[in-house]
Write a protein that holds these residues in place. Structure first.
Motif, PDB file in Angstrom:
ATOM      1  N   ASP A  14      13.725  49.136  42.515  1.00  0.00           N
ATOM      2  CA  ASP A  14      14.518  47.680  43.029  1.00  0.00           C
ATOM      3  C   ASP A  14      15.622  48.461  42.781  1.00  0.00           C
ATOM      4  O   ASP A  14      15.762  48.529  41.907  1.00  0.00           O
ATOM      5  CB  ASP A  14      13.672  46.909  41.965  1.00  0.00           C
ATOM      6  N   GLU A  15      15.954  48.609  44.175  1.00  0.00           N
ATOM      7  CA  GLU A  15      17.637  49.069  44.301  1.00  0.00           C
ATOM      8  C   GLU A  15      19.536  48.648  43.632  1.00  0.00           C
ATOM      9  O   GLU A  15      19.577  48.851  42.999  1.00  0.00           O
ATOM     10  CB  GLU A  15      17.843  49.613  45.058  1.00  0.00           C
ATOM     11  N   HIS A  16      18.542  47.304  44.168  1.00  0.00           N
ATOM     12  CA  HIS A  16      19.250  46.437  43.559  1.00  0.00           C
ATOM     13  C   HIS A  16      19.549  46.206  41.795  1.00  0.00           C
ATOM     14  O   HIS A  16      20.402  46.121  40.890  1.00  0.00           O
ATOM     15  CB  HIS A  16      19.052  44.486  43.889  1.00  0.00           C
ATOM     16  N   GLU A  17      18.410  46.130  41.345  1.00  0.00           N
ATOM     17  CA  GLU A  17      17.941  46.399  39.893  1.00  0.00           C
ATOM     18  C   GLU A  17      18.650  47.513  39.072  1.00  0.00           C
ATOM     19  O   GLU A  17      19.230  47.788  38.512  1.00  0.00           O
ATOM     20  CB  GLU A  17      16.964  45.876  39.331  1.00  0.00           C
TER      21      GLU A  17
ATOM     22  N   TRP B 118      23.057  50.941  36.854  1.00  0.00           N
ATOM     23  CA  TRP B 118      24.726  51.757  37.388  1.00  0.00           C
ATOM     24  C   TRP B 118      25.621  51.400  36.569  1.00  0.00           C
ATOM     25  O   TRP B 118      26.143  51.976  35.545  1.00  0.00           O
ATOM     26  CB  TRP B 118      23.898  52.606  38.253  1.00  0.00           C
ATOM     27  N   LYS B 119      25.615  50.176  37.265  1.00  0.00           N
ATOM     28  CA  LYS B 119      27.380  49.771  36.648  1.00  0.00           C
ATOM     29  C   LYS B 119      26.781  49.050  35.546  1.00  0.00           C
ATOM     30  O   LYS B 119      28.312  49.220  35.067  1.00  0.00           O
ATOM     31  CB  LYS B 119      27.261  47.651  37.574  1.00  0.00           C
TER      32      LYS B 119
ATOM     33  N   LYS C 230      20.822  59.103  39.612  1.00  0.00           N
ATOM     34  CA  LYS C 230      22.043  58.075  40.167  1.00  0.00           C
ATOM     35  C   LYS C 230      23.294  59.919  40.031  1.00  0.00           C
ATOM     36  O   LYS C 230      24.612  59.283  40.512  1.00  0.00           O
ATOM     37  CB  LYS C 230      22.161  57.038  39.204  1.00  0.00           C
TER      38      LYS C 230
ATOM     39  N   VAL D  86      19.520  43.288  32.636  1.00  0.00           N
ATOM     40  CA  VAL D  86      18.664  44.212  33.654  1.00  0.00           C
ATOM     41  C   VAL D  86      17.487  44.235  33.586  1.00  0.00           C
ATOM     42  O   VAL D  86      16.478  43.986  32.221  1.00  0.00           O
ATOM     43  CB  VAL D  86      19.241  45.849  33.098  1.00  0.00           C
TER      44      VAL D  86
ATOM     45  N   GLU E 138      21.136  49.679  41.173  1.00  0.00           N
ATOM     46  CA  GLU E 138      22.458  49.560  41.037  1.00  0.00           C
ATOM     47  C   GLU E 138      23.229  48.912  39.258  1.00  0.00           C
ATOM     48  O   GLU E 138      24.412  49.421  39.332  1.00  0.00           O
ATOM     49  CB  GLU E 138      23.296  48.666  41.972  1.00  0.00           C
ATOM     50  N   LYS E 139      22.332  47.847  39.383  1.00  0.00           N
ATOM     51  CA  LYS E 139      22.832  47.018  38.315  1.00  0.00           C
ATOM     52  C   LYS E 139      23.287  47.471  36.832  1.00  0.00           C
ATOM     53  O   LYS E 139      23.789  47.484  36.087  1.00  0.00           O
ATOM     54  CB  LYS E 139      22.429  45.899  37.834  1.00  0.00           C
TER      55      LYS E 139
END
Length: 354
Positions: free
Chosen positions: A31-34, A39-40, A162, A22, A36-37
């Motif tokens: 950054d939404e992609h980061e 969160w995952k 989140k 991350v 989400e990473k």
């Protein structure tokens, strides 16, 4: 120096578990992609690498402070021993804790410095520290703690959103200006090349909310959900390792994962070197009740309905949780195998027989 010494490479013939990487700066920018990473990682294993955190210089200075402190004569360090009452702050001597049901003593020593003491310096809040700490409190310790707080709090804020919690909910449980168990810890484990692989730190979950770890050698192992063996986490230069602790697991009704891990001697040729690590633990304020925040998030309320009744309602404050988990590790309080499980946190994976 612990932060600058060159070590043998981490071997490529031992079982390792990959972690998501991350980028802190991208998360900070939204950054939404980061995100989400993050969160995952936080919901599946509860561990991830964090890069671009900007704390490398402070980490090196903290390792040097730790080296200076651990090098003091034992009689001097024992003046600042944390004791057997569950107090987390101060020096912990090798052999003070037990590491298994047989009461085996540990071989690591470490120094915990309270966030409250560092931010209130030179006025003691919880305790005093060795001269090597005092001399660096303003130049080294406080900057590291301030930056670590900022990083962990930003990550917690992102996870807050989140989870569907109102803005600032988790932040209100982690106020920097109020007393808490937040602390920096510098740890030394001796070289260990014997065939018998003595555990440095037994299987556990972290006591607080979010841990921000820096190490140079291998030895950290995780037990992924459903796994039947332990896996090393490979240290990466310039990357911290973050992991979720019990408090965030409880607040989130189990959505955020506080995963079991342990520390063993480094693998391969690395075992012949001292193992140093540095961590900052962000923990809730002392008076905060540990409970699932079901009244503030439908996502959390739904998660709790799928869990055993009472699993996320331990009925204690963050301070009491920390005291119990620290106190029950002390060798003085070991009475036999029957009290081993009194030290547990939110562990949910059976330990393998290895």
């Amino acid at each position: 120096m612990p932060g600058l010494t060159s070590f043998p490479p981490f071997p490529d013939d031992v079982p390792t578990h990959p972690l998501l990487v991350v980028d802190y700066q991208l998360v900070r920018l939204g950054d939404e992609h980061e995100i989400e990473k993050l969160w995952k990682a936080a919901t599946e294993l509860g561990f991830w690498y964090l890069k671009n955190h900007g704390v490398d210089d402070e980490v090196s200075e903290m390792f040097e402070m730790g080296r200076e402190t651990i090098a003091l004569p034992l009689e001097e360090k024992l003046k600042f021993e944390q004791g057997d009452d569950g107090t987390s702050f101060g020096y912990k001597a090798a052999g003070s804790n037990t590491i298994d049901q047989a009461g085996t003593r540990d071989i690591t020593e470490f120094l915990n410095i309270s966030k409250d003491d560092a931010l209130a310096w030179p006025i003691p809040v919880h305790r005093t520290y060795p001269s090597t700490v005092n001399e660096r409190m303003e130049s080294t310790v406080e900057p590291f703690i301030q930056k670590s707080l900022a990083i962990n709090h930003l990550l917690i804020d992102v996870l807050n959103d989140k989870l569907g919690l109102p803005k600032g909910t988790l932040a209100s449980l982690h106020k920097p200006g109020e007393h808490s168990g937040c602390a920096s810890r510098c740890i030394r484990a001796p070289p260990h090349t014997e065939l018998e692989r003595k555990t440095f730190l037994p299987a556990h979950t972290d006591f607080g909310s979010l841990s921000f770890l820096h190490n140079r050698l291998g030895g950290l192992q995780v037990l992924p959900p459903g796994a039947e063996r332990w896996y090393y986490i490979k240290p990466l230069s310039g990357h911290a390792i973050c992991n979720i602790g019990d408090a965030l697991n409880i607040f989130s009704g189990g959505i955020l994962r506080s995963n079991i891990h342990r520390v063993v001697p480094p693998p391969g040729e690395q075992a012949g070197h001292e193992r140093w690590s540095l961590v900052f633990f962000t923990r809730p304020n002392d008076v905060v009740e540990l409970r699932a925040l079901t009244d503030k998030s439908q996502m959390i309320a739904d998660a709790v309905t799928r869990a055993p009744v009472g699993k996320y309602e331990p009925g204690v404050t963050a301070k009491d949780w920390l005291i119990r988990r620290v106190k029950t590790r002390r060798a003085r309080h070991w009475t036999g195998p029957e009290n081993w499980n009194t030290r547990e946190g939110t562990e949910d994976t059976p330990l393998p027989q290895q």
